[in-house]
Write a protein that holds these residues in place. Structure first.
Motif, PDB file in Angstrom:
ATOM      1  N   GLU A   1      -6.470   5.079   3.539  1.00 59.62           N
ATOM      2  CA  GLU A   1      -7.287   4.393   4.547  1.00 59.62           C
ATOM      3  C   GLU A   1      -6.732   3.006   4.841  1.00 59.62           C
ATOM      4  O   GLU A   1      -6.712   2.565   5.987  1.00 59.62           O
ATOM      5  CB  GLU A   1      -8.739   4.318   4.087  1.00 59.62           C
ATOM      6  N   ALA A   2      -6.293   2.308   3.818  1.00 59.69           N
ATOM      7  CA  ALA A   2      -5.696   0.987   4.026  1.00 59.69           C
ATOM      8  C   ALA A   2      -4.417   1.095   4.842  1.00 59.69           C
ATOM      9  O   ALA A   2      -4.180   0.291   5.753  1.00 59.69           O
ATOM     10  CB  ALA A   2      -5.420   0.308   2.681  1.00 59.69           C
ATOM     11  N   ILE A   3      -3.596   2.079   4.528  1.00 59.63           N
ATOM     12  CA  ILE A   3      -2.363   2.274   5.287  1.00 59.63           C
ATOM     13  C   ILE A   3      -2.686   2.526   6.754  1.00 59.63           C
ATOM     14  O   ILE A   3      -2.074   1.922   7.638  1.00 59.63           O
ATOM     15  CB  ILE A   3      -1.534   3.438   4.697  1.00 59.63           C
ATOM     16  N   ALA A   4      -3.648   3.376   7.037  1.00 56.12           N
ATOM     17  CA  ALA A   4      -4.016   3.671   8.420  1.00 56.12           C
ATOM     18  C   ALA A   4      -4.520   2.419   9.129  1.00 56.12           C
ATOM     19  O   ALA A   4      -4.174   2.176  10.298  1.00 56.12           O
ATOM     20  CB  ALA A   4      -5.090   4.761   8.455  1.00 56.12           C
ATOM     21  N   PHE A   5      -5.307   1.590   8.448  1.00 56.24           N
ATOM     22  CA  PHE A   5      -5.831   0.373   9.062  1.00 56.24           C
ATOM     23  C   PHE A   5      -4.705  -0.619   9.351  1.00 56.24           C
ATOM     24  O   PHE A   5      -4.688  -1.271  10.390  1.00 56.24           O
ATOM     25  CB  PHE A   5      -6.875  -0.272   8.160  1.00 56.24           C
ATOM     26  N   LEU A   6      -3.759  -0.747   8.447  1.00 51.51           N
ATOM     27  CA  LEU A   6      -2.712  -1.755   8.566  1.00 51.51           C
ATOM     28  C   LEU A   6      -1.612  -1.369   9.552  1.00 51.51           C
ATOM     29  O   LEU A   6      -0.866  -2.220  10.026  1.00 51.51           O
ATOM     30  CB  LEU A   6      -2.090  -2.038   7.194  1.00 51.51           C
ATOM     31  N   GLN A   7      -1.501  -0.095   9.903  1.00 58.15           N
ATOM     32  CA  GLN A   7      -0.425   0.337  10.802  1.00 58.15           C
ATOM     33  C   GLN A   7      -0.673  -0.050  12.214  1.00 58.15           C
ATOM     34  O   GLN A   7      -1.444  -0.247  12.867  1.00 58.15           O
ATOM     35  CB  GLN A   7      -0.216   1.834  10.713  1.00 58.15           C
TER      36      GLN A   7
ATOM     37  N   ALA B   1       0.840  -1.207   0.000  1.00 56.08           N
ATOM     38  CA  ALA B   1       0.000   0.000   0.000  1.00 56.08           C
ATOM     39  C   ALA B   1       0.870   1.250   0.000  1.00 56.08           C
ATOM     40  O   ALA B   1       0.593   2.207  -0.733  1.00 56.08           O
ATOM     41  CB  ALA B   1      -0.934  -0.010   1.211  1.00 56.08           C
ATOM     42  N   ARG B   2       1.936   1.248   0.790  1.00 55.83           N
ATOM     43  CA  ARG B   2       2.824   2.409   0.839  1.00 55.83           C
ATOM     44  C   ARG B   2       3.533   2.644  -0.492  1.00 55.83           C
ATOM     45  O   ARG B   2       3.904   3.765  -0.805  1.00 55.83           O
ATOM     46  CB  ARG B   2       3.859   2.235   1.938  1.00 55.83           C
ATOM     47  N   SER B   3       3.747   1.587  -1.256  1.00 61.98           N
ATOM     48  CA  SER B   3       4.462   1.731  -2.528  1.00 61.98           C
ATOM     49  C   SER B   3       3.581   2.330  -3.624  1.00 61.98           C
ATOM     50  O   SER B   3       4.096   2.732  -4.672  1.00 61.98           O
ATOM     51  CB  SER B   3       5.008   0.375  -2.989  1.00 61.98           C
TER      52      SER B   3
END
Length: 87
Positions: free
Chosen positions: A81-87, A71-73
């Motif tokens: 939103e995915a980055i926030a959920f996965l962190q 997601a970060r790439s």
């Protein structure tokens, strides 16, 4: 059970009745969590989390990345939103 992350009317579909492995790597080297992460599909990520998906699992191709790293790439802003959920 087959995990199908295609969206239909805004809902994630889980199809079938047999036990399934939410961490199964597909033919393109990605697990369902990777696909959901790069699509910013937080609803699917939540469902996968409920079914004990391993978010530290790595792809078997390219950079051998986790869903968060994938997601970060992404250069698009739509995965925040995915980055926030996965962190």
């Amino acid at each position: 059970m087959h995990v199908n992350l295609n969206r239909l009317s805004g809902q994630c579909l889980l199809v079938g009745t047999d036990p399934f492995d939410v961490n199964e790597i597909g033919i393109h080297g990605y697990a369902p969590a990777h696909h959901a992460a790069v699509r910013n599909d937080v609803e699917s990520l939540k469902i996968l989390h409920e079914h004990r998906a391993d978010f530290s699992i790595r792809t078997t191709v390219d950079d051998y990345a986790t869903p968060l790293e994938e997601a970060r790439s992404m250069t698009r802003r739509h995965v925040t939103e995915a980055i926030a959920f996965l962190q």
